[in-house]
Design an enzyme around this catalytic site. Sequence first.
Site, PDB file in Angstrom:
ATOM      1  N   ASN A 191       0.818  -1.213   0.000  1.00  0.00           N
ATOM      2  CA  ASN A 191       0.000   0.000   0.000  1.00  0.00           C
ATOM      3  C   ASN A 191       0.852   1.264   0.000  1.00  0.00           C
ATOM      4  OD1 ASN A 191      -2.440  -1.368  -0.038  1.00  0.00           O
ATOM      5  ND2 ASN A 191      -2.633  -1.432   2.190  1.00  0.00           N
ATOM      6  N   GLU A 243      -8.181  -0.259   5.737  1.00  0.00           N
ATOM      7  CA  GLU A 243      -7.703   0.884   4.970  1.00  0.00           C
ATOM      8  C   GLU A 243      -6.487   0.529   4.119  1.00  0.00           C
ATOM      9  OE1 GLU A 243      -9.517   3.343   4.799  1.00  0.00           O
ATOM     10  OE2 GLU A 243     -10.729   3.279   6.612  1.00  0.00           O
ATOM     11  N   CYS A 244      -6.386   1.173   2.967  1.00  0.00           N
ATOM     12  CA  CYS A 244      -5.252   0.961   2.068  1.00  0.00           C
ATOM     13  C   CYS A 244      -4.094   1.889   2.384  1.00  0.00           C
ATOM     14  CB  CYS A 244      -5.676   1.175   0.619  1.00  0.00           C
ATOM     15  SG  CYS A 244      -6.126   2.895   0.250  1.00  0.00           S
ATOM     16  N   GLY A 245      -4.267   2.737   3.379  1.00  0.00           N
ATOM     17  CA  GLY A 245      -3.205   3.653   3.762  1.00  0.00           C
ATOM     18  C   GLY A 245      -3.490   5.098   3.405  1.00  0.00           C
TER      19      GLY A 245
END
Length: 244
Positions: A132, A238-240
């Site tokens: 990510n 979350e992907c970041g």
Amino acid sequence: MSVLDLNALNALPKVERILALAETNAQLEKLDAEGRVAWALENLPGNYVLSSSFGIQAAVSLHLVNQIRPDIPVILTDTGYLFPETYQFIDELTDKLKLNLKVYRAAESAAWQEARYGKLWEQGVEGIEKYNEINKVEPMNRALKELNAQTWFAGLRREQSGSRATLPVLAVQRGVFKVLPIIDWDNRTVYQYLQKHGLKYHPLWDQGYLSVGDTHTTRKWEPGMAEEETRFFGLKRECGLHEG
């Protein structure tokens, strides 16, 4: 609600920054989504950008913000591993809504990353976070810098996951203002907005997907699953991009 000083807020510790924005957020909670966008455009500094993953409900925020601020740059971080249907959806919405699409990618191609690191998404939480960082976070940081963004709109909603349940309308993230106009919308409100404006869900919605990201870390929803469990094998939500 007065114009806010981004430099002053960036100088504060995170907790103090949240407290400094509390009164403004209390007022923003009383506005509808269109009102929040209009307020941000009047009171927060430009340049303005909108990010989108072109996921299940992406058409909502893309339409909402773009109709109030036509030609706003729309940032997509393309990992190279999106579903074919996602790329088709991107083309469809870009044409239909006349989006000013700005695509950002990692410095290394997907093939080069696999050769160098292996399949990071199969390497537990640490591997997913590295993936990510390379494919989502760094390209987004570069986009914000190159576009000289000071105010960033995004389409997150509290209902989507526990990690988003307490997010405010307005925050400071990555050194810029971040505005979440539809943060308090539920699934019914999303559906009604799409119907009202002749917009569609992502094509994979009809195949049982509640959330769509990369092909290798997205699962169809099954009975008993929370929406956040359909991404990153349930290890992360979350992907970041929306952390920190």
